[in-house]
Every structure is written in C-alpha cells, then in structure tokens.
Design a protein around this motif. Sequence first.
Motif, PDB file in Angstrom:
ATOM      1  N   CYS A 396       3.879   4.389 -12.562  1.00  0.00           N
ATOM      2  CA  CYS A 396       3.832   2.980 -12.168  1.00  0.00           C
ATOM      3  C   CYS A 396       4.318   2.884 -10.728  1.00  0.00           C
ATOM      4  N   GLN A 397       3.666   2.055  -9.916  1.00  0.00           N
ATOM      5  CA  GLN A 397       4.058   1.895  -8.516  1.00  0.00           C
ATOM      6  C   GLN A 397       5.349   1.076  -8.414  1.00  0.00           C
ATOM      7  N   GLU A 398       6.283   1.566  -7.607  1.00  0.00           N
ATOM      8  CA  GLU A 398       7.574   0.886  -7.473  1.00  0.00           C
ATOM      9  C   GLU A 398       7.427  -0.461  -6.806  1.00  0.00           C
ATOM     10  N   SER A 399       6.506  -0.596  -5.879  1.00  0.00           N
ATOM     11  CA  SER A 399       6.344  -1.870  -5.186  1.00  0.00           C
ATOM     12  C   SER A 399       5.961  -2.978  -6.151  1.00  0.00           C
ATOM     13  N   GLN A 400       5.109  -2.676  -7.096  1.00  0.00           N
ATOM     14  CA  GLN A 400       4.713  -3.676  -8.084  1.00  0.00           C
ATOM     15  C   GLN A 400       5.901  -4.038  -8.965  1.00  0.00           C
ATOM     16  N   PHE A 479       7.113   7.991 -14.957  1.00  0.00           N
ATOM     17  CA  PHE A 479       7.650   8.036 -13.602  1.00  0.00           C
ATOM     18  C   PHE A 479       7.299   6.741 -12.883  1.00  0.00           C
ATOM     19  N   VAL A 480       8.221   6.344 -11.972  1.00  0.00           N
ATOM     20  CA  VAL A 480       7.933   5.268 -11.040  1.00  0.00           C
ATOM     21  C   VAL A 480       7.649   5.905  -9.687  1.00  0.00           C
ATOM     22  N   LEU A 481       6.505   5.583  -9.112  1.00  0.00           N
ATOM     23  CA  LEU A 481       6.084   6.198  -7.855  1.00  0.00           C
ATOM     24  C   LEU A 481       6.567   5.376  -6.668  1.00  0.00           C
ATOM     25  N   ASP A 482       7.147   6.083  -5.708  1.00  0.00           N
ATOM     26  CA  ASP A 482       7.521   5.465  -4.440  1.00  0.00           C
ATOM     27  C   ASP A 482       6.895   6.287  -3.319  1.00  0.00           C
ATOM     28  N   THR A 483       6.595   5.665  -2.218  1.00  0.00           N
ATOM     29  CA  THR A 483       5.970   6.356  -1.099  1.00  0.00           C
ATOM     30  C   THR A 483       6.891   6.315   0.114  1.00  0.00           C
ATOM     31  N   MET A 484       6.797   7.367   0.894  1.00  0.00           N
ATOM     32  CA  MET A 484       7.604   7.460   2.106  1.00  0.00           C
ATOM     33  C   MET A 484       6.735   8.057   3.197  1.00  0.00           C
ATOM     34  N   LYS A 485       6.743   7.428   4.383  1.00  0.00           N
ATOM     35  CA  LYS A 485       5.886   7.872   5.487  1.00  0.00           C
ATOM     36  C   LYS A 485       6.335   9.237   5.984  1.00  0.00           C
TER      37      LYS A 485
END
Length: 497
Positions: A396-400, A479-485
């Motif tokens: 699941c996307q963390e932003s959502q 898992f909760v997905l987070d993105t980092m540049k």
Amino acid sequence: MAWALKLPLTDEVIESGLVQDFDASLSGIGQELGAGAYSMSDVLALPIFKQEESNLPPDTDNKILPFQYVLCAATSPAVKLHDETLTYLNQGQSYEIRMLDNRKMGELPEITGKMVKSIIRVVFHDRRLQYTEHQQLEGWRWNRPGDRILDLDIPMSVGMIDPRANPTQLNTVEFLWDPSKRTSVFIQVHCISTEFTMRKHGGEKGVPFRIQIDTFKENEGGEYTEHLHSASCQVKVFKPKGADRKQKTDREKMEKRAPQEKEKYQPSYETTILTECSPWPEVTYVNNSPSPGFNTTQHNSFPVAEGNGSPNHQPEPVVQAADNLLPAATPQDAQQWLHRNRFSPFCRLFTNFSGADLLKLTREDVIQICGPADGIRLFNALKGRVVRPRLTIYVCQESQQAREQQQKHENGDATSSTFFVYHAIYLEDLTAAELTEKIAQLFNISPRQISQIFKQGPTGIHVLVSDEMIQNFQDEVCFVLDTMKDDTNDGYHIILK
C-alpha cells in the motif's frame, strides 16, 4: 455294313488306329485364326479364367517400389515358407538400415534433388497389443524413467540430416535424407520383447515387434506430409547377446530336421528386407506442428488478455485458468481444448469424450490412462486448479495512507476504521530484480527508475533488499511503500515499511 465283315483285329492295331484318328482330329485347331494368331493370353482372357484370377492376391513381386529399406541383421531359419520373416535383435545394439533409392528413370521427378523425411517406429505386431499401445508404452516409461524405446546412433549414421527424437514419443525417430546420396541409419532398440508379456511362471515367449518406416515428401507448404512409401519387418528383441544365442539355437534345430522337413522352412538370409505395408495410421501427429523437443520457438496456445491500462491492477498469475473445460463442450470442443492445453498425444484416446465425460474422470482414472506425469497435469487442468505463486505480498502506498489518516483527524472521526487499499504482488523467482519489475508495473513506471529497494529495519534503519531476504519473507506479508528521491540520478528508492 462292310465293316462288320472284316476279320477281328488285334489290340495293337486298334490302339494304333485310335491314335492316328485323334491326331488327325486336332490337326485343324487354330487354322481359322491364321498363322501365329493363337496365343495363351486369348485363352486366359475368357470369363471363366478372369473370375478365378480375381480371387487371387495381387502379384506385387514384380512391382518396382520407389524405395527399399534393408535391415542388416540375419533372418531366423525357423520360419516356414510363405510366412513373414522374423529377425532377432540385441537390446541396445546398433543395427544399420540402408535407405536405398529404387526409382526408375524419370519416376517421381518432384523429389529429384530434394530431401524426403522418414519416420522409424517400433510398434507391436500383435493386434491385441496395438489396441492398448499407449497404455503399454506409458507403463514402460514408468518402469524405465528417462529411457527411450528407440534411439538413433547418430555418430555411426551416414547421410542423415536433422535427426529428431520427440521426448513424448519414445518409440519414434525421424530424419531427412537425400535419395540420390548414400544413406545408412543406425538404430538402437532398448526394450525387450518379454517386457510386454503377461508374466505367470517365467520363461514365456516374448512378443514380436515391428520396425516400420514411413517416408514423406514435401508439400507446397514446406511440410513433409505427402506419403511416398511404407515398409516394415517383424523382429524380436532380446537381452544383450540373447539374439545370437536364439539364432544359433534355431540353426541347430533346423540341422537336426529331416531333409523333407527342411524344405518347409525358409533359409536364413544375411539381411532383412522390409516389405511394403500401409502407412502407420497415426502419421498425422508427426508433421511440422509445434511439439515438445522439436521446435525452438513455441507460441502460446491460449489467448492473452489485453491490459486495462490501469497502473493499479495486477494481472492474474495464471492465465490458463480462463480456459476451463465446460461440461457442455462437445467432443469436437474437447479435442480442441486438449490441443490448446498441450495434451495432443492423448487426443486419439479421448476421441469420443465430451466435456462432461472428461470431467467425470477421477484422478486415478486419468493417471491410469495417461501415466503419472501427464495424468496429474491433465487432472489439474480439468479441475481448473490454479498453481499458487511461491510468494504473495501485499503493498500500500504511504502517501495514500497518510492522506486518509489526516482526513480522519480533520473530521474528528477517531473511532471509525479507515479503509486502506492494498495491491497483491505475486513472485515466482524470489529475486530482487523480479520484485523491482513487479513494483514498476504497479506504479506504471520503468524498472530503470527504481534505483534500490530497502526494507525498514529496527530503529528505522534501511536494509538493502536482496534475493536471500525475499526468500525469507513470510507469505502474504503486508508492506507500506514509501519513495525517496535518488540524489545520484532521476530514479527513486523504494522503502518497504
């Protein structure tokens, strides 16, 4: 009445007179036809002779066949006249078969300078075993895993091109050859005749086999399907050196027979000439259609569903599940279903089976008919069983999630449960590269845009995800997905929390 007044004649005089009268009565036969007009063919053309001739078997002794195949093995001397020859072979020994071009000048010009294809089979001679050939061969396969009934000895063969041995047809080999060039093929038979005998007390006679060769020419489509010639011979296969002992035993028995008895048997010939026969009835499955072990490129036999364009929809891991066999399927539909699902070798067995008939078969029935390996595969296909992936994870996307949490607090609804949307990712190879590709499909981006995948560990540290780590994931973990540049390029790091 003057003849009654003659004196009595002696027997010699009477006999001499009768002979002269008989000769005189025959002297004029055929003169009305003219000199040289009388021939025996005119007599044989009479209807009475034609009727008798029609009941006789056709005379094929003088027929010139396009090809001749000679097996370099001696025939048995213990075969009666007018019976088919019998040849003894040793298990696993290489035997030469000479492929001879027997055409007359100008015969079959369409194959001049071209290749023909020949298919060699080892089949049962007895009709009873021919009806259960598939079951007999599958039983042999089960007892001798990894072995073949018939093999080509390629190093010893001459003039043979593109030899093939389909792994699903243990008793068949095929190859191309040029009739204008010398061609000798060496074969090895690995089964023995007693393996197919109903065993009772031991010492039973082995069943005879047939070695059959079918030759085809190329059609307009480039496939070798147009039949040219077929020939076969009868053989028995013994354990190593057993054929030599059997040949010697038969020769010694014949030597002990009386001369009058010997005349009832054929002599032993140094080679075996295969006699012309009908083509094998299953020649349709040996064309150039894709089959296991024969084609380097295989195409899917089922339709692939088009994607819906949504980045948040994963395709199901097993597409074949949509091709379930329905009970209402006709026998023709069932045949097509068997072909699509790679069960072509068993289509002949299930010729008259409808969808309902096939679905009624139990697991034991299918295994007994098709053998253990293919039987289990067919049973699973009939029941529409989907093969589970090795690992399933939910993301699941963390932003959502953060947005939904923030909206919940703004509404003051702290007690209400929040609905989170997770997506399933199915993994088979259990590698980091596979996980990267699946996440890229989920976000509808290129896998190259994902630099690294990390898993958040104790105290918030970032642990690089490796193949070994994925192999130790628990099934259906979330898992909760987070993105980092990524500072080094335009990509992103993925963090599993």
